[in-house]
Design an enzyme around this catalytic site. Sequence first.
Site, PDB file in Angstrom:
ATOM      1  CB  ILE A  13      -0.958   0.001   1.227  1.00  0.00           C
ATOM      2  CG1 ILE A  13      -1.846  -1.262   1.229  1.00  0.00           C
ATOM      3  CG2 ILE A  13      -1.798   1.273   1.264  1.00  0.00           C
ATOM      4  CD1 ILE A  13      -2.754  -1.433   0.039  1.00  0.00           C
ATOM      5  N   GLY A 111      -5.854  -2.672   8.290  1.00  0.00           N
ATOM      6  CA  GLY A 111      -5.370  -3.727   9.189  1.00  0.00           C
ATOM      7  C   GLY A 111      -5.450  -3.308  10.649  1.00  0.00           C
ATOM      8  CB  CYS A 141      -8.901  -4.171  -0.330  1.00  0.00           C
ATOM      9  SG  CYS A 141      -8.530  -5.708   0.537  1.00  0.00           S
ATOM     10  CG  ASN A 142     -12.393  -7.907   0.678  1.00  0.00           C
ATOM     11  OD1 ASN A 142     -12.610  -8.014  -0.528  1.00  0.00           O
ATOM     12  ND2 ASN A 142     -11.565  -8.704   1.319  1.00  0.00           N
ATOM     13  NE  ARG A 169      -4.353 -10.394  -1.069  1.00  0.00           N
ATOM     14  CZ  ARG A 169      -4.546 -10.260   0.245  1.00  0.00           C
ATOM     15  NH1 ARG A 169      -5.125 -11.207   0.928  1.00  0.00           N
ATOM     16  NH2 ARG A 169      -4.139  -9.167   0.867  1.00  0.00           N
ATOM     17  CG  HIS A 195     -14.853  -9.061   5.121  1.00  0.00           C
ATOM     18  ND1 HIS A 195     -14.757 -10.425   5.390  1.00  0.00           N
ATOM     19  CD2 HIS A 195     -13.643  -8.664   4.688  1.00  0.00           C
ATOM     20  CE1 HIS A 195     -13.523 -10.823   5.110  1.00  0.00           C
ATOM     21  NE2 HIS A 195     -12.831  -9.789   4.685  1.00  0.00           N
ATOM     22  N   GLY A 196     -18.532  -7.666   7.334  1.00  0.00           N
ATOM     23  CA  GLY A 196     -19.831  -6.999   7.549  1.00  0.00           C
ATOM     24  C   GLY A 196     -19.744  -5.973   8.672  1.00  0.00           C
ATOM     25  CG  HIS A 221     -10.228  -9.686  -2.105  1.00  0.00           C
ATOM     26  ND1 HIS A 221      -9.593 -10.679  -1.402  1.00  0.00           N
ATOM     27  CD2 HIS A 221      -9.633  -8.536  -1.703  1.00  0.00           C
ATOM     28  CE1 HIS A 221      -8.668 -10.149  -0.610  1.00  0.00           C
ATOM     29  NE2 HIS A 221      -8.672  -8.850  -0.780  1.00  0.00           N
ATOM     30  CD  GLN A 303      -5.055  -8.342  -3.862  1.00  0.00           C
ATOM     31  OE1 GLN A 303      -6.057  -8.480  -4.542  1.00  0.00           O
ATOM     32  NE2 GLN A 303      -3.875  -8.851  -4.205  1.00  0.00           N
TER      33      GLN A 303
HETATM   34  P1  NAD Z   1       3.227  -4.850   3.539  1.00  0.00           P
HETATM   35  O1  NAD Z   1       3.735  -5.903   4.434  1.00  0.00           O
HETATM   36  O2  NAD Z   1       3.253  -5.060   2.067  1.00  0.00           O
HETATM   37  O3  NAD Z   1       3.994  -3.473   3.810  1.00  0.00           O
HETATM   38  C1  NAD Z   1       4.259  -3.012   5.098  1.00  0.00           C
HETATM   39  C2  NAD Z   1       5.651  -2.394   5.086  1.00  0.00           C
HETATM   40  O4  NAD Z   1       5.886  -1.780   6.357  1.00  0.00           O
HETATM   41  C3  NAD Z   1       6.760  -3.425   4.883  1.00  0.00           C
HETATM   42  O5  NAD Z   1       7.648  -2.926   3.903  1.00  0.00           O
HETATM   43  C4  NAD Z   1       7.429  -3.532   6.254  1.00  0.00           C
HETATM   44  O6  NAD Z   1       8.795  -3.808   6.159  1.00  0.00           O
HETATM   45  C5  NAD Z   1       7.207  -2.124   6.780  1.00  0.00           C
HETATM   46  N1  NAD Z   1       7.258  -1.998   8.242  1.00  0.00           N
HETATM   47  C6  NAD Z   1       7.018  -2.926   9.202  1.00  0.00           C
HETATM   48  N2  NAD Z   1       7.163  -2.378  10.418  1.00  0.00           N
HETATM   49  C7  NAD Z   1       7.498  -1.083  10.230  1.00  0.00           C
HETATM   50  C8  NAD Z   1       7.805   0.009  11.092  1.00  0.00           C
HETATM   51  N3  NAD Z   1       7.739  -0.134  12.420  1.00  0.00           N
HETATM   52  N4  NAD Z   1       8.109   1.208  10.537  1.00  0.00           N
HETATM   53  C9  NAD Z   1       8.146   1.388   9.202  1.00  0.00           C
HETATM   54  N5  NAD Z   1       7.896   0.372   8.328  1.00  0.00           N
HETATM   55  C10 NAD Z   1       7.561  -0.824   8.839  1.00  0.00           C
HETATM   56  O7  NAD Z   1       1.750  -4.521   4.044  1.00  0.00           O
HETATM   57  P2  NAD Z   1       0.554  -3.919   3.198  1.00  0.00           P
HETATM   58  O8  NAD Z   1      -0.123  -5.026   2.476  1.00  0.00           O
HETATM   59  O9  NAD Z   1       1.012  -2.724   2.445  1.00  0.00           O
HETATM   60  O10 NAD Z   1      -0.422  -3.509   4.377  1.00  0.00           O
HETATM   61  C11 NAD Z   1      -0.285  -2.280   5.071  1.00  0.00           C
HETATM   62  C12 NAD Z   1      -1.608  -1.936   5.686  1.00  0.00           C
HETATM   63  O11 NAD Z   1      -2.576  -1.795   4.637  1.00  0.00           O
HETATM   64  C13 NAD Z   1      -2.189  -2.995   6.629  1.00  0.00           C
HETATM   65  O12 NAD Z   1      -2.952  -2.347   7.617  1.00  0.00           O
HETATM   66  C14 NAD Z   1      -3.105  -3.802   5.728  1.00  0.00           C
HETATM   67  O13 NAD Z   1      -4.113  -4.477   6.419  1.00  0.00           O
HETATM   68  C15 NAD Z   1      -3.666  -2.687   4.858  1.00  0.00           C
HETATM   69  N6  NAD Z   1      -4.186  -3.138   3.546  1.00  0.00           N
HETATM   70  C16 NAD Z   1      -3.541  -4.077   2.827  1.00  0.00           C
HETATM   71  C17 NAD Z   1      -4.074  -4.489   1.619  1.00  0.00           C
HETATM   72  C18 NAD Z   1      -3.438  -5.572   0.806  1.00  0.00           C
HETATM   73  O14 NAD Z   1      -4.168  -6.284   0.130  1.00  0.00           O
HETATM   74  N7  NAD Z   1      -2.126  -5.734   0.803  1.00  0.00           N
HETATM   75  C19 NAD Z   1      -5.243  -3.917   1.139  1.00  0.00           C
HETATM   76  C20 NAD Z   1      -5.859  -2.897   1.874  1.00  0.00           C
HETATM   77  C21 NAD Z   1      -5.324  -2.521   3.092  1.00  0.00           C
END
Ligand code: NAD
Length: 342
Positions: A13, A111, A141-142, A169, A195-196, A221, A303
């Site tokens: 993200i 998250g 995302c969902n 996914r 999700h709901g 998804h 997502q």
């Molecule tokens: P990711 O694991 O791809 O990226 C997270 C990054 O943060 C990694 O590069 C990690 O090394 C870094 N990190 C970890 N601890 C850290 C710290 N203390 N300081 C700085 N960087 C740090 O995760 P993501 O998929 O991008 O998810 C990030 C957030 O977005 C979560 O809350 C997730 O639930 C939400 N999200 C993810 C998705 C998805 O499908 N991937 C979709 C929507 C929302």
Amino acid sequence: MKVKVAINGYGVIGRRVADAVSKQDDMELVGVCKVSPDYKALLALSKGFKVFAADDKGVEKFRKMELPVSGTVSDMVKEADIIVDATPGDVGPQNKEMYAKASKKAIFQGGEEHELTGFSFVAQCNYNQALGKQFVRVVSCNTTGLCRVLNALDNRFGVEKARVVIARRAADPDEIGRGPIDAVVLDPVTLPSHHGPDVKTVLSHINITTMALKVPTTHMHLHSLIVQLKDKSVYAEKVREVFRHTPRILLVNSKLGIKSTAHAYDLGREIGRERSDIFENIIWEDSITIEDSELYFFMGVHQEAIVVPENIDAIRAMFNLESAEKSIEKTNRSLEVKSSLT
Ligand code: NAD
């Protein structure tokens, strides 16, 4: 004056939000915070982004790899007006303390729990409630996909009850160690799925129950929706018309060969999107069916991308830069969000 935005967590993200911020004429990217000096850090530097390490040890790691580093996360926070926190779920609470101490605004991702900020955001549903807020959570995302469609249906026809089955996914494309290989995993077995209730953090009045399954794919998804509408005179074409006029919804048709999430994802490549990103809800218009006054349809959610426009709109709302309509329009133009395939 441009709002100075920093990105903490440069993963799935964070990388996308950083690129989106750098495309806005009312925002400036201060830099991104990376834990490790890997290829993602190298490529961020090659884009001209300043890279900060998570702590002093991280600075040392960057120096050992001979990658330029602009300081630690606290240096980055000092330079920013707002931090988009895109660290993994549950890291947010400790970071929130750091942002609060520095009197900065921050956006967290789906998250994290709703309670972290007490306010969960989807631009088309509650932009005005985010005006001036210090802390906002952009939902997952969902939840984003569901809120966009349910809000549109509720505004036009009234939603009596929504039932949704989500084929999730199992992993993102670069998560090599995660996800079922030859199974469909009930996620979770006890119902409903989260999700709901999460939709209700944005649209508290919507009656919704969700079930979810993890499937061995990385692209998208797929939601199967069954919605009871209050207006019993609705027919399928009327629903298509509402979706055609709702921002960030893209209708596709199986007659054009789009019959799977793989085809929907391929659209991202063919329309020349960076990283094949699909910011829109993909809705199969030929799945839209009304039977016994109930609406059925299939919807795809990419997502990795769908929450990116929401992060940009949340920044504008928190600094009161534009009205909801203008911000959504500006974000859509900068990211080339589509309302039709052509
Ligand atoms: P990711 O694991 O791809 O990226 C997270 C990054 O943060 C990694 O590069 C990690 O090394 C870094 N990190 C970890 N601890 C850290 C710290 N203390 N300081 C700085 N960087 C740090 O995760 P993501 O998929 O991008 O998810 C990030 C957030 O977005 C979560 O809350 C997730 O639930 C939400 N999200 C993810 C998705 C998805 O499908 N991937 C979709 C929507 C929302």
